[in-house]
Design a protein around this motif. Sequence first.
Motif, mmCIF file in Angstrom:
data_model
loop_
_atom_site.group_PDB
_atom_site.id
_atom_site.type_symbol
_atom_site.label_atom_id
_atom_site.label_comp_id
_atom_site.label_asym_id
_atom_site.label_seq_id
_atom_site.Cartn_x
_atom_site.Cartn_y
_atom_site.Cartn_z
ATOM 1 N N ALA A 205 0.856 -1.182 0.000
ATOM 2 C CA ALA A 205 0.000 0.000 0.000
ATOM 3 C C ALA A 205 0.892 1.232 0.000
ATOM 4 O O ALA A 205 2.059 1.172 0.405
ATOM 5 C CB ALA A 205 -0.896 -0.014 1.237
ATOM 6 N N MET A 206 0.346 2.355 -0.462
ATOM 7 C CA MET A 206 1.124 3.584 -0.487
ATOM 8 C C MET A 206 1.659 3.918 0.903
ATOM 9 O O MET A 206 2.810 4.346 1.057
ATOM 10 C CB MET A 206 0.275 4.740 -1.013
ATOM 11 N N ALA A 207 0.832 3.702 1.930
ATOM 12 C CA ALA A 207 1.272 3.991 3.297
ATOM 13 C C ALA A 207 2.469 3.135 3.689
ATOM 14 O O ALA A 207 3.367 3.601 4.408
ATOM 15 C CB ALA A 207 0.118 3.769 4.277
ATOM 16 N N GLN A 208 2.504 1.886 3.212
ATOM 17 C CA GLN A 208 3.650 1.022 3.518
ATOM 18 C C GLN A 208 4.914 1.522 2.824
ATOM 19 O O GLN A 208 5.996 1.527 3.416
ATOM 20 C CB GLN A 208 3.346 -0.418 3.088
ATOM 21 N N ALA A 209 4.784 1.937 1.561
ATOM 22 C CA ALA A 209 5.945 2.471 0.837
ATOM 23 C C ALA A 209 6.450 3.743 1.496
ATOM 24 O O ALA A 209 7.664 3.956 1.611
ATOM 25 C CB ALA A 209 5.578 2.724 -0.624
ATOM 26 N N GLU A 210 5.535 4.588 1.940
ATOM 27 C CA GLU A 210 5.940 5.816 2.612
ATOM 28 C C GLU A 210 6.642 5.512 3.926
ATOM 29 O O GLU A 210 7.617 6.186 4.297
ATOM 30 C CB GLU A 210 4.711 6.694 2.855
ATOM 31 N N ALA A 211 6.163 4.481 4.642
ATOM 32 C CA ALA A 211 6.812 4.089 5.898
ATOM 33 C C ALA A 211 8.218 3.548 5.647
ATOM 34 O O ALA A 211 9.148 3.813 6.417
ATOM 35 C CB ALA A 211 5.953 3.048 6.620
ATOM 36 N N MET A 212 8.391 2.800 4.557
ATOM 37 C CA MET A 212 9.724 2.284 4.209
ATOM 38 C C MET A 212 10.669 3.437 3.887
ATOM 39 O O MET A 212 11.838 3.436 4.300
ATOM 40 C CB MET A 212 9.614 1.322 3.022
ATOM 41 N N TYR A 213 10.176 4.410 3.158
ATOM 42 C CA TYR A 213 10.987 5.593 2.861
ATOM 43 C C TYR A 213 11.381 6.300 4.155
ATOM 44 O O TYR A 213 12.539 6.686 4.339
ATOM 45 C CB TYR A 213 10.201 6.542 1.956
#
Length: 539
Positions: A205-213
């Motif tokens: 999910a976009m939120a997961q990608a943002e958290a990884m960043y």
Amino acid sequence: MTLDVLIDDPSNAGGVAARAGFTYQDQVGVGFLLDMLVDVTVVAVEFETADDITLRLLENGRSINEYIQVKTTEDDRKWSIKEITARSKSGKRTIPGTSLCEKSLACDRFEAEPRFRIVSKRDVASALRPFCVPRGRRKAVTEKLAALKESFSKKHKSFTSTNHRNLGHWAENLYWQVAGSGDGLERDCINKILRMCEAEGSIPAMAQAEAMYGELLSQVREASEADRATDGDKKSLSRTEIKRWWKEELADIRAKSRLHIKVYTSLPEPFLTEITTCDEVAIARSMRGFDVEFDDGEWRSEALCDYLVDWLPEIALPSHTLAQFDRFSARQLLTKILDALKGRRIDDDMLLAEVLLHAVMRNHLKSEPVPCRLFNMEDGAATSAHIVFDDSGDQLWLGRPHLLRADQHAEILTEITESLHVAVSSGILKSERRFIMTLREPRHARPSSIDRLFTDRAKIEDLRRAVRLPILLAYESPHLATGFYDSYLDDLIAEADQEYAKLKHMLPAALINISVHIFLVPVPNVDSLLSDFERAITK
């Protein structure tokens, strides 16, 4: 591979001491960590050691250090040769080593072969544009780069690096990366994370990608701010470390995805061919006739059974089990399916009929099943339950499939029609609803407009309005028993119309306001088909 960190001065003066507000530099650093995951030549990325950022590379046995200056100065002007060669002044005297190009060259004080890079927000003037062409793609600008090397060789001739290299060498090995704004860098990094995850078969999910960043940004900031004297080893992030972190993140994405994956979105190509339909909206009755077809003169019994086996996971296994597998594949799940079938009071006739109805519902009505309903029957209740999505309101289809041998045809039709009058009674619908509430796993299912009816507080009369009764009849047809002939399809269509007319008039008056849908599948011989189905399951 472990490398000594490029710290020859344990003092925290300069970059480490002045890191307040260095978010842009950290964002640039995240990009290099992501690049390192796919570039096997990059061994480690260092922060605030020999330069703002330093890439440690190993190419064809050669150790290379790429020294990176990150420039964030705000100005309307483009970077020019004059600006990057300008020295600071003390009074009227210029101070050697204070220009941008000299500071970059001065990083060449270690054993490895040097490369240089400048990353800037601002664009460069046309004279510097050849530096912006990535290494390996510079054939078209070879002459311009040679001229730039010659020009820089004449700048500050007395200044050389510790390893005796001049600004001509610096220019020959410089790459200038115009990175744009910090928001743009963040967006590019998050998109890169999404693409890299997709390449690994994971869709975060976009939120997961943002958290990884955000996690990578924290790692860069921590490395940049680490004390040179006491925590020098923390200023380097190795490829091994970042790959380990990446694998853990992918595993977490997959685990979270399985918790909420919608398992009924994957459909194989339809096998049964629809040959005739009749939709009588006024009396809430319909019929669809299907043909298995012939291939090279042979009725496609074995191919049909192979197709039906592919549907067994959805019938025999719960949603959370299906969510553990990446694609629709009955063969991978066969052991689990056979275990699920053990000890069940389900004969082969019932299982074959049920999977036929399931295949029709899924392929031709794009329904979503309530899994394992077949194994939780009560007298009078349906063997299957499907949700059919419709713009006018979603529907609950409660199925009753049957195999009809020629000598049992009339008898079973009578049994079906006699049992249907209880199908929509309050007691049966309450039982169906209880099973659905127990078996349906909403996190693996698409949201439906009838979800509100699957609660004890919902009214049975509202549920009854959403109910549809599909009846599948796989019956022995005399037209197929004789084998292939040119006009067999015309005869099947006429036969289906007659079967529908007969059954329609047998339906009880209690179902006058309930939609009943007849699915007809003619077969040459029920027992032969059962034998092929049993072989398909066990082969």
